[in-house]
Design a protein around this motif. Structure first.
Motif, PDB file in Angstrom:
ATOM      1  N   UNK A  11       0.839  -1.191   0.000  1.00  0.00           N
ATOM      2  CA  UNK A  11       0.000   0.000   0.000  1.00  0.00           C
ATOM      3  C   UNK A  11       0.872   1.238   0.000  1.00  0.00           C
ATOM      4  N   UNK A  12       0.624   2.116  -0.937  1.00  0.00           N
ATOM      5  CA  UNK A  12       1.412   3.347  -1.050  1.00  0.00           C
ATOM      6  C   UNK A  12       0.484   4.521  -1.313  1.00  0.00           C
ATOM      7  N   UNK A  13       1.044   5.718  -1.181  1.00  0.00           N
ATOM      8  CA  UNK A  13       0.288   6.931  -1.475  1.00  0.00           C
ATOM      9  C   UNK A  13       0.495   7.329  -2.931  1.00  0.00           C
ATOM     10  N   UNK A  14      -0.422   8.096  -3.483  1.00  0.00           N
ATOM     11  CA  UNK A  14      -0.245   8.574  -4.864  1.00  0.00           C
ATOM     12  C   UNK A  14       1.090   9.286  -5.024  1.00  0.00           C
ATOM     13  N   UNK A  82       9.163  -1.938 -12.164  1.00  0.00           N
ATOM     14  CA  UNK A  82       9.347  -0.711 -11.386  1.00  0.00           C
ATOM     15  C   UNK A  82       8.204   0.222 -11.715  1.00  0.00           C
ATOM     16  N   UNK A  83       7.447   0.603 -10.705  1.00  0.00           N
ATOM     17  CA  UNK A  83       6.275   1.451 -10.908  1.00  0.00           C
ATOM     18  C   UNK A  83       6.496   2.767 -10.180  1.00  0.00           C
ATOM     19  N   UNK A  84       6.539   3.844 -10.926  1.00  0.00           N
ATOM     20  CA  UNK A  84       6.737   5.173 -10.374  1.00  0.00           C
ATOM     21  C   UNK A  84       5.487   6.024 -10.577  1.00  0.00           C
ATOM     22  N   UNK A  85       5.409   7.099  -9.828  1.00  0.00           N
ATOM     23  CA  UNK A  85       4.284   8.036  -9.962  1.00  0.00           C
ATOM     24  C   UNK A  85       2.952   7.308  -9.932  1.00  0.00           C
ATOM     25  N   UNK A  86       2.798   6.458  -8.940  1.00  0.00           N
ATOM     26  CA  UNK A  86       1.592   5.624  -8.876  1.00  0.00           C
ATOM     27  C   UNK A  86       0.352   6.470  -8.642  1.00  0.00           C
ATOM     28  N   UNK A  87      -0.735   6.017  -9.241  1.00  0.00           N
ATOM     29  CA  UNK A  87      -2.013   6.703  -9.165  1.00  0.00           C
ATOM     30  C   UNK A  87      -3.053   5.776  -8.531  1.00  0.00           C
ATOM     31  N   UNK A  88      -4.106   6.322  -7.984  1.00  0.00           N
ATOM     32  CA  UNK A  88      -5.154   5.457  -7.417  1.00  0.00           C
ATOM     33  C   UNK A  88      -5.690   4.443  -8.428  1.00  0.00           C
ATOM     34  N   UNK A  89      -5.734   4.819  -9.687  1.00  0.00           N
ATOM     35  CA  UNK A  89      -6.241   3.897 -10.705  1.00  0.00           C
ATOM     36  C   UNK A  89      -5.279   2.758 -11.005  1.00  0.00           C
ATOM     37  N   UNK A  90      -4.088   2.790 -10.436  1.00  0.00           N
ATOM     38  CA  UNK A  90      -3.160   1.660 -10.563  1.00  0.00           C
ATOM     39  C   UNK A  90      -3.462   0.568  -9.536  1.00  0.00           C
ATOM     40  N   UNK A  91      -4.390   0.838  -8.641  1.00  0.00           N
ATOM     41  CA  UNK A  91      -4.769  -0.155  -7.638  1.00  0.00           C
ATOM     42  C   UNK A  91      -5.328  -1.398  -8.327  1.00  0.00           C
ATOM     43  N   UNK A  92      -4.712  -2.540  -8.051  1.00  0.00           N
ATOM     44  CA  UNK A  92      -5.091  -3.795  -8.722  1.00  0.00           C
ATOM     45  C   UNK A  92      -4.245  -4.929  -8.151  1.00  0.00           C
ATOM     46  N   UNK A  93      -4.600  -6.129  -8.552  1.00  0.00           N
ATOM     47  CA  UNK A  93      -3.727  -7.269  -8.320  1.00  0.00           C
ATOM     48  C   UNK A  93      -2.866  -7.438  -9.568  1.00  0.00           C
ATOM     49  N   UNK A 114      -0.861  -7.774  -4.546  1.00  0.00           N
ATOM     50  CA  UNK A 114      -1.803  -6.661  -4.467  1.00  0.00           C
ATOM     51  C   UNK A 114      -1.076  -5.334  -4.344  1.00  0.00           C
ATOM     52  N   UNK A 115      -1.496  -4.376  -5.156  1.00  0.00           N
ATOM     53  CA  UNK A 115      -0.991  -3.007  -5.088  1.00  0.00           C
ATOM     54  C   UNK A 115      -2.174  -2.085  -4.814  1.00  0.00           C
ATOM     55  N   UNK A 116      -2.054  -1.314  -3.757  1.00  0.00           N
ATOM     56  CA  UNK A 116      -3.106  -0.360  -3.400  1.00  0.00           C
ATOM     57  C   UNK A 116      -2.503   1.032  -3.326  1.00  0.00           C
ATOM     58  N   UNK A 117      -3.086   1.950  -4.084  1.00  0.00           N
ATOM     59  CA  UNK A 117      -2.609   3.334  -4.112  1.00  0.00           C
ATOM     60  C   UNK A 117      -3.731   4.211  -3.583  1.00  0.00           C
TER      61      UNK A 117
END
Length: 119
Positions: A11-14, A82-93, A114-117
């Motif tokens: 779980x990370x922040x935008x 490597x996922x940078x500048x994550x957005x809420x819409x990147x939330x997914x498995x 699971x990735x939660x933004x």
């Protein structure tokens, strides 16, 4: 038996970053095309990016181009995302597979990670 295991989600922040791992057993990633996919709640699974086995060329879906980077460590038999500048819409498995972009061509999926933004 060929197997891929995903890890590294969280779980990370935008705006923050995460690096996912896809570790193979039973075959060599350097000899195969490996793709990353994701499935958000209520949505179809989609292909994000791919790295080819022959020359390590990489390909990206437009929605992640410039933010996500796929790479490979042959010694560890592992493919990374490597996922940078994550957005809420990147939330997914997130899943990896021995396939580029077309989830219908994959017959056996791993458990994913699971990735939660969210702020």
């Amino acid at each position: 038996q060929a197997q891929l295991v995903e890890s590294g989600g969280g779980s990370v922040q935008p705006g923050e970053s995460l690096k996912l791992s896809c570790t193979a057993s039973g075959f060599t990633v350097a000899s195969s095309a490996i793709g990353w996919f994701r499935q958000a709640p209520g949505k179809e699974r989609e292909g994000l990016c791919c790295i080819t086995g022959s020359d390590g060329s990489t390909y990206y879906q437009d929605s992640v181009k410039g933010r996500f980077t796929i790479s490979r460590d042959n010694a560890k038999n592992t493919v990374y995302l490597q996922m940078n500048s994550l957005k809420p819409e990147d939330t997914a498995t997130y899943y990896c597979a021995e396939e580029c972009f077309d989830p219908r061509a994959v017959s056996n999926w791993g458990q994913g990670t699971q990735v939660t933004v969210s702020s």
